[in-house]
Design an enzyme around this catalytic site. Sequence first.
Site: not given
Ligand SMILES: *Cc1c(COP(=O)(O)O)cnc(C)c1O
Length: 410
Positions: A51, A223, A226
């Site tokens: 934590y 994020t 990706k």
């Molecule tokens: C994937 C995405 C998000 C959200 O991300 P999560 O991790 O799924 O909450 C926000 N904005 C854009 C443009 C995205 O492509």
Amino acid sequence: MHSLATVDPQVAELIAAEQARQHDTLCLIASENHVSPAVLAATGSVLTNKYSEGYPSKRYYQGNAVVDGIEEVATQRARELFGVEHANVQPLSGAPANLAVYAAFLEPGDTVLGMALDAGGHLTHGWGVSVTGRWFRSVRYGVRRDTGVIDLDEVRALARRERAKLIWCGGTAIPRTIDFAGFAAIAQEVGAMLAADVAHIAGLIAGGAHPSPVGHADAIATTTHKTLRGPRGAMLLSGAEHASALDRAVFPGLQGGPHDHTTAAIAVALHEAAQPAFAEYAHAIVANAVALADALLERGYDLVSGGTDNHLLLVDLSATGVPGRAAAEALERAGLVCNYNAVPFDPRPPLDPSGIRLGTPAITTRGLAPDHMPELARWIDEGVRARDEATLERIRGEVLELARAFPPPA
Ligand SMILES: *Cc1c(COP(=O)(O)O)cnc(C)c1O
């Protein structure tokens, strides 16, 4: 200690099945990727036990000297990689990171201008089913019907007329380069904050394959899982002037304890993304997307905006008579995993729209190159048009052979 397989064979088997699925299919989901074993190791580390509410050297728990070091390494690498003064690596994922931007800069009821979900924007940019569309007054821009591309004149007119306080740029299904400088000029003209959501393209930016929003946007949200090829998580980047507002919005504004195992894995991913090989990877993602677009265009497919500048293509299947969902399901049976997606001005409903979205980050991680793309386009074409299971099964066999020749990192 006993292994997962001994303690819980049921979950162990399910994880093994997922590993096999990822190994034996080709992932064309534009928002997914395969992380390195190093990122995976950090994610699965004992840091999950800790934590650490607060920030380095300002924690509400003892025992955080090591975690402080990890978070400092992560934020320093983020600052260096993207060339920003401030980084916060605690947002639990992309949507919470975006909420923190609202919490930092807006009051409920303030006006936000974002790209419409059905034009390629994200739910959290003010769409109605998201709290961002309920707690704020949201106005949306789209793309031009004739070009499929964002019209900055429309954005400017809306921003001015509606007195937007925050403007979002970036999205989830935008196949073209985002004009950050153009958005920044509009934000400046109308006195709005500009937030760039680069969740999809962060890895392309890090690798120099897409222009950077740094110097244009007040806040950058992304994020990490990706194109950046890190663990599921997110970051907020900004100049020093917005550091404390963003930090306070994340904690204690919205979140409790950070996910320290994720922070460590983000640090590892940022280290990987700073290597010369990652710039090659980022450019290879785009080269593959362009090659796949060309091969699909040659087969007569309709691509929103006519092609791509980045890692994704939006295929409008209207002319084929095959709805997006049926196409995505058929392709999955053929071993090609993608998602059905609305196209701009889609006459069909969101759960059964007219298009599919295809992305090249994951297949590029596996080592596929532009000369594989004509074959991939052929499989997609045959899969979408297939009327019988035998065709899909035949493609499935061909995909499997390629997938096994180019395994994900392990
Ligand atoms: C994937 C995405 C998000 C959200 O991300 P999560 O991790 O799924 O909450 C926000 N904005 C854009 C443009 C995205 O492509």
